[in-house]
Design an enzyme around this catalytic site. Structure first.
Site, PDB file in Angstrom:
ATOM      1  N   PRO A 133      41.329  37.011  41.830  1.00 53.44           N
ATOM      2  CA  PRO A 133      42.186  35.872  41.463  1.00 53.44           C
ATOM      3  C   PRO A 133      43.085  35.317  42.569  1.00 53.44           C
ATOM      4  CG  PRO A 133      43.135  37.892  40.640  1.00 53.44           C
ATOM      5  CD  PRO A 133      41.815  38.265  41.274  1.00 53.44           C
ATOM      6  N   CYS A 134      42.475  34.739  43.603  1.00 51.43           N
ATOM      7  CA  CYS A 134      43.253  34.160  44.696  1.00 51.43           C
ATOM      8  C   CYS A 134      44.092  32.970  44.231  1.00 51.43           C
ATOM      9  CB  CYS A 134      42.350  33.768  45.854  1.00 51.43           C
ATOM     10  SG  CYS A 134      41.030  32.633  45.434  1.00 51.43           S
ATOM     11  N   HIS A 135      43.736  32.380  43.091  1.00 52.33           N
ATOM     12  CA  HIS A 135      44.535  31.269  42.563  1.00 52.33           C
ATOM     13  C   HIS A 135      45.922  31.741  42.128  1.00 52.33           C
ATOM     14  CE1 HIS A 135      42.648  33.038  38.990  1.00 52.33           C
ATOM     15  NE2 HIS A 135      43.623  32.498  38.276  1.00 52.33           N
TER      16      HIS A 135
END
Length: 177
Positions: A133-135
């Protein structure tokens, strides 16, 4: 390596996998034709996939509908990723739905705040966005920071909004679609 495309309420997602796990994901924003072209270099599209891809498809469809889902059960194949990037990805895999952190916080947890830019490079090179989950990684002060997926930071904020995150810094951006 094989891949599949997934039509969701947000657009087309794409997943590629090896026998060891998911190797690549593409977020919505490109046409089906463009996704196929991007994936063709990894192998062939297939209608038969392993059970973990069935589960990934189910979770991605739920995510796109705004349902609370957790991707922890999915095997990831990061064999082509550097050790440092794997450490960064392991750190953010611990973030829950709607939970955020910053590049600097990750760098501190890895032992050196001076690594903040390297953390940002790892985010930009993330081969499996959404599932890794880089967001959920923001710039200092709660600003959205960059996002290499189609739509850039607006897509990042839209994903966070789906998870119930409201950031006063970027509240307008989250709904400009």
């Amino acid at each position: 390596m094989h891949y599949c495309l997934i039509e969701t309420e947000l657009g087309w997602f794409g997943l590629a996998w090896s026998p060891n796990g998911i190797t690549r994901a593409y977020l919505p924003g490109d046409s089906v034709h463009s996704l196929r072209e991007r994936f063709d270099r990894f192998g062939c599209e297939t209608a038969h996939w392993p059970p973990f891809i069935d589960e990934a498809r189910r979770l991605i469809l739920g995510y796109a509908r705004g349902e609370p889902v957790c991707f922890d059960c999915l095997p990831l194949d990061l064999s082509g990723v550097s050790e440092f990037y794997r450490r960064v990805y392991d750190d953010i895999l611990g973030l829950g739905r709607g939970e955020t952190t910053t590049y600097g916080d990750i760098a501190r947890r890895l032992g050196d705040v001076g690594l903040s830019r390297a953390v940002g490079q790892a985010m930009g090179s993330n081969p499996i966005p959404l599932i890794i989950p880089c967001h959920r990684v923001l710039a200092s002060g709660g600003r959205s920071g960059g996002f290499s997926a189609p739509g850039g930071s607006a897509s990042k904020m839209r994903m966070l909004a789906l998870e119930g995150f409201q950031n006063p810094q970027d509240a307008q951006t989250a709904f400009d679609f």
